[in-house]
Design an enzyme around this catalytic site. Structure first.
Site, short mmCIF file in Angstrom:
data_model
loop_
_atom_site.label_atom_id
_atom_site.label_comp_id
_atom_site.label_asym_id
_atom_site.label_seq_id
_atom_site.Cartn_x
_atom_site.Cartn_y
_atom_site.Cartn_z
N ARG A 187 7.54 47.18 65.54
CA ARG A 187 8.30 46.41 66.55
C ARG A 187 8.14 44.90 66.30
O ARG A 187 7.05 44.40 66.10
CB ARG A 187 7.79 46.77 67.94
CG ARG A 187 8.53 46.04 69.09
CD ARG A 187 7.84 44.77 69.50
NE ARG A 187 8.53 44.11 70.61
CZ ARG A 187 8.24 42.88 71.03
NH1 ARG A 187 7.29 42.18 70.47
NH2 ARG A 187 8.91 42.37 72.04
N GLY A 202 10.53 39.78 74.64
CA GLY A 202 11.26 39.51 73.41
C GLY A 202 12.59 40.22 73.27
O GLY A 202 13.56 39.67 72.73
N THR A 235 1.53 34.19 73.96
CA THR A 235 2.30 33.70 72.81
C THR A 235 2.28 32.18 72.85
O THR A 235 2.31 31.58 73.92
CB THR A 235 3.74 34.23 72.89
OG1 THR A 235 3.72 35.61 72.59
CG2 THR A 235 4.69 33.50 71.94
N THR A 245 8.99 32.00 75.05
CA THR A 245 7.98 33.03 75.30
C THR A 245 8.48 33.91 76.43
O THR A 245 9.01 33.42 77.43
CB THR A 245 6.62 32.42 75.69
OG1 THR A 245 5.79 33.48 76.21
CG2 THR A 245 6.74 31.32 76.73
N GLY A 246 8.35 35.21 76.25
CA GLY A 246 8.84 36.12 77.29
C GLY A 246 9.07 37.48 76.71
O GLY A 246 8.59 37.80 75.61
N GLY A 298 9.51 41.13 67.97
CA GLY A 298 10.18 40.50 69.11
C GLY A 298 11.01 39.31 68.68
O GLY A 298 11.48 39.22 67.54
N ASP A 299 11.18 38.39 69.60
CA ASP A 299 12.03 37.21 69.33
C ASP A 299 11.30 36.09 68.59
O ASP A 299 11.95 35.25 67.96
CB ASP A 299 12.53 36.63 70.67
CG ASP A 299 11.37 36.21 71.57
OD1 ASP A 299 10.43 37.02 71.74
OD2 ASP A 299 11.39 35.08 72.08
#
Ligand code: ASP
Length: 316
Positions: A211, A237, A183, A234-235, A213-214
């Site tokens: 889906r 989410g 990301t 980044t990680g 994510g963040d």
């Protein structure tokens, strides 16, 4: 006034064990190219917003990263991308989620911010808006990448999703020593002291059910406010959403008076760790202070500022 650009290309199990000299060279070149494209604008007196878009677009065009061209495959074998951008000078924001065939998702997020009257557009509606705005569309083949495809083939017959970062200690994710990262994000402070932040991703390999994510969620994956900071995350989410990571860093500065560095550390190395969330962020404030903060083994990252400081790094 000084100016600063900070970028990331994903956090996770980035260790010398998964890299080699050639990969290190490729990642270094990719990150430098992105820094240069954004920095060139800041140097000419350009805005932090334009620098963030330029740096992220460069990373989106590089198949090494899980964004734009290098986006991972969904359960259905498609590439669905998420992106967001925020202008710290006026708290304007734009985002897109689950969007296909857009060459540069971050540019579409900026269009949404400026021209749609909305903040977040998703799926086919976002694509319709992109076509109306005359954005560059690209066929499915543009997003084909053997490595990403093989990652997906490994797990497409399961109900596992594979975070691009790391699979082996995340509940519900399949172990895969070959996991890749990617990301991308950028934050900048321009010569006028205006902040901006942006994030762009393909999300998770084999993701289902739309889906998200963040990364496209303002306050979770991206946030910018001239009074506090600009953040791109980044990680994993799901954790970053629940911890409202980017806004939490800003809040700790605004309401508790924490420094940029202490606010980042509190959220990433304390609060998120207690929840079990892995990942990191990049940050900058209006004085040009910057921070790379992660609780994973490493994070692809880089920065360049008007004091002549320039840095690209991967490992913790
Ligand atoms: N945060 C992104 C997501 O969960 C993934 C990443 O940072 O690589 O979609």
């Amino acid at each position: 006034m000084s100016f600063t650009l900070v970028i990331h290309g994903g956090a996770g199990n980035v260790t010398p064990a998964i890299m080699n000299a050639d990969l290190e060279k490729q990642y270094t070149a990719g990150l430098k190219e992105a820094l240069d494209s954004g920095y060139a604008l800041l140097e000419k007196g350009g805005s932090s917003l334009d620098a963030v878009v330029a740096a992220i677009s460069t990373l989106e065009d590089n198949p090494l990263f899980n964004a734009g061209r290098g986006a991972v495959f969904t359960k259905k074998g498609l590439n669905e991308m998420d992106a967001s951008i925020m202008d710290g000078s006026n708290l304007a924001a734009g985002a897109i989620a689950g969007v296909r065939n857009i060459k540069n998702p971050i540019q579409l997020a900026k269009e949404v911010m400026i021209h749609s009257g909305h903040v977040l557009l998703s799926g086919s509606g976002a694509v319709e808006f992109a076509i109306n705005q005359g954005m560059t569309m690209t066929p499915d083949e543009y997003f084909f990448n053997q490595l990403r495809y093989d990652q997906w083939v490994d797990i497409r017959d399961t109900n596992y999703t594979q975070l691009d970062h790391k699979g082996d200690n995340l509940k519900g994710h399949v172990p895969n020593p070959e996991y890749k990262f990617g990301t991308v994000g950028a934050v900048a402070c321009d010569a006028k002291g205006n902040l901006a932040a942006g994030t762009s991703t393909g999300g998770m390999t084999n993701k289902r059910f739309g889906r998200i994510g963040d990364s496209p969620i303002v306050g979770a994956g991206t946030y910018a406010n001239n009074n506090t900071c600009a953040i791109s995350c980044t990680g994993h989410g799901e954790y970053f959403l629940r911890a409202v990571v980017a806004y939490d860093v800003s809040c700790l500065m605004e309401y508790k008076g924490l420094s940029l560095h202490d606010a980042c550390n509190t959220v990433i190395k304390d609060k998120l760790v207690k929840m079990g969330g892995e990942g990191g962020l990049i940050a900058v404030d209006a004085k040009g202070n910057f921070d790379f903060c992660f609780n994973s083994a490493g994070m692809y990252r880089g920065m360049r500022n008007s004091e002549g400081k320039e840095e690209v790094a991967f490992y913790g």
